[in-house]
Design an enzyme around this catalytic site. Structure first.
Site, mmCIF file in Angstrom:
data_model
loop_
_atom_site.group_PDB
_atom_site.id
_atom_site.type_symbol
_atom_site.label_atom_id
_atom_site.label_comp_id
_atom_site.label_asym_id
_atom_site.label_seq_id
_atom_site.Cartn_x
_atom_site.Cartn_y
_atom_site.Cartn_z
ATOM 1 N N HIS A 138 -3.627 -20.981 49.808
ATOM 2 C CA HIS A 138 -2.405 -21.812 49.887
ATOM 3 C C HIS A 138 -1.901 -22.201 48.492
ATOM 4 C CE1 HIS A 138 -3.506 -22.450 54.176
ATOM 5 N NE2 HIS A 138 -4.730 -22.505 53.664
ATOM 6 N N SER A 157 14.100 -16.442 24.524
ATOM 7 C CA SER A 157 15.357 -16.915 25.090
ATOM 8 C C SER A 157 16.351 -17.057 23.952
ATOM 9 C CB SER A 157 15.135 -18.261 25.769
ATOM 10 O OG SER A 157 16.338 -18.988 25.801
ATOM 11 N N LYS A 174 10.622 -20.427 24.173
ATOM 12 C CA LYS A 174 10.291 -19.652 25.368
ATOM 13 C C LYS A 174 9.730 -18.270 25.086
ATOM 14 C CE LYS A 174 12.646 -20.162 29.035
ATOM 15 N NZ LYS A 174 12.582 -20.539 30.436
ATOM 16 N N GLU A 214 8.501 -10.121 35.905
ATOM 17 C CA GLU A 214 9.564 -10.518 36.842
ATOM 18 C C GLU A 214 10.287 -9.293 37.390
ATOM 19 O OE1 GLU A 214 11.970 -13.924 35.124
ATOM 20 O OE2 GLU A 214 10.517 -13.558 33.549
#
Ligand code: ARG
Length: 459
Positions: free
Chosen positions: A153, A274, A280, A287
């Site tokens: 979970h 970024s 970042k 992704e």
């Protein structure tokens, strides 16, 4: 080619919807391979003269060399790869080119080309899957004993090792490869010679062409031969399951790489910065692997929908089998390569992983097991006692190992000092020695077994 029956040529829209050359030109190698085998068979069976076949063969090889060298212009007016190649052959060798299509139709021709292409691609994808397995197994061996939290979970469940986690994906990929092998074995029958749909009156030798093209045997039913695209469906189903597996690993990498988890650092090669937030490091490659799974599933869905309800035998709908298949398999291949690169470069932060492994009362099951083993308590009672102890620790905001013996004995008087030995995460993973369990010794053994197997296969 069917000009004789029509007074005017197709208008622009017809050409636009009908032409497949923009995408099926990718089949040129397979198309020429099939034609060479067909021509040799026509000679061997005495259907064509040696002279004609010599001209056809030399001509096809010249076409092949030109396409290879990008000296060939594919034309939309010639509809598809088959007609483009045949037309070019005609320009080179004259009327003998027109004899190549004896005892053949574009229906069995395209079915053959597509099987050959899918087969070649499956072989390449299997190799890439093996390479990803190798990357994972190497990392797993290096981290057979590195402790991390195991989740259910997405809540801390029990400590596991990083190596164990990576080997889970090696197992998935092994099943993925099994599906690829199955698909390949079933597709390996040759439809060439089924002709348009009914077979042919020429004395062809389908065993000869099947063998020349590396197929196990010719297909048994001519109607099925030109209307079956199961091999594409099976391939896309296998590709979809693998893409789904890759997307799960990709999602885990995305999570692990966030500063909040901080379990792994991705290499610069597989991250981007970024343009506005200088701090970042984005896991773009992961992704994209996660996101691209959708294209692969989409191709499978489109193909099932396109095939459903088609009456036997060939219908032009089936020309739609190509773009999605090409795209899906190219996508999967790219995802496998990106994932292998990410896994090889990924640097786990062992301290952060181990710290996290101890959070969330991850050794509560170890405590309960101790009560069962040492105090002979029924597991359900042990679960209850442990739950109370977790409640107390949690109210104090500390881990189980920070409770005093007195606090524990207030819940269960028979608990002794010895219980503290099972509350550490290292001890916890070490104790999971059951078959398939996360104990470092198990994981090391499994990783070595996989590595030996994969390296042997690679030669
Ligand atoms: N371009 C066609 C395809 O991909 C080749 C077969 C055409 N056959 C026909 N009878 N029009 O399906």
């Amino acid at each position: 080619m069917w000009g004789g029956r029509f007074a005017t040529g197709p208008d622009a829209i017809m050409e636009e919807i009908n032409a497949s050359i923009d995408f099926d030109k990718r089949l040129w190698r397979q198309d020429i391979r099939g034609s060479l085998a067909h021509a040799a068979m026509l000679e061997a069976t005495g259907i064509l003269t040696g002279e004609d076949v010599a001209a056809i063969t030399a001509g096809l090889k010249a076409v092949e060399a030109d396409i290879e060298a990008e000296r060939f212009t594919f034309s939309r007016a010639l509809e598809d790869v088959h007609m483009n190649i045949e037309n070019d052959l005609k320009e080179r060798i004259g009327p003998a080119a027109g004899r190549l299509h004896t005892a053949r139709s574009r229906n069995d021709q395209v079915a053959t080309d597509m099987r050959l292409w899918v087969r070649d691609t499956l072989d390449q994808i299997d190799e890439q899957m093996a390479d990803l397995q190798l990357a994972l197994a190497e990392k797993a061996l290096a981290h057979a004993g590195s402790v991390m939290p195991g989740f259910t979970h997405l809540q801390s469940a029990q400590p596991v090792t990083f190596g164990h986690h990576l080997l889970a994906y090696v197992e998935m990929l092994s099943r993925d490869r099994g599906r690829v092998r199955d698909a390949r074995a079933r597709l390996n029958e040759c439809p060439l010679g089924a002709a348009a749909l009914a077979g042919t009156s020429f004395p062809i030798d389908r065993h000869m062409t099947a063998q020349a093209l590396g197929f196990d045997r010719p297909t048994a039913n001519s109607l099925d031969s030109v209307s079956d695209r199961d091999f594409v469906l099976e391939t896309l189903a296998a590709a979809s399951i693998c893409a789904m597996h890759l997307s799960r690993l990709a999602e885990e990498i995305v999570l692990w790489a966030t500063p909040q988890f901080g379990f792994v650092r991705l290499s610069d090669s597989f991250s981007t910065g970024s343009s506005i937030m200088p701090q970042k490091r984005n896991p773009d490659a992961a992704e994209l692997v996660r996101g691209k799974a959708g294209r692969v599933f989409g191709a499978l869905q489109a193909m099932l929908t396109m095939m459903k309800g088609l009456p036997l035998t060939y219908s032009k709908d089936m020309q739609e089998d190509k773009e999605g298949t090409f795209d899906a398999l190219q996508t999967l291949s790219l995802c496998l390569a990106a994932m292998a690169g990410m896994v090889r470069d990924m640097e786990p932060d062992l301290k952060a992983m181990k710290r996290a492994a101890g959070l969330g009362y991850a050794t509560a099951t170890d405590l309960a097991d101790w009560l069962v083993r040492v105090l002979k308590m029924p597991f359900r009672d042990a679960h209850h006692v442990t739950g109370k102890l977790v409640g107390i620790a949690s109210a104090k905001g500390v881990g189980l190992e920070k409770l005093s013996l007195e606090e524990m004995q207030a819940v269960e008087p028979q608990i002794t000092e010895a219980i503290f030995a099972v509350l550490g995460v290292t001890q916890s993973v070490r104790s999971r020695t059951s078959h398939g369990g996360t104990a470092p010794a198990n994981v090391g053994r499994q990783a070595r077994r996989w590595l030996a197997q994969l390296r042997k296969a690679r030669g």
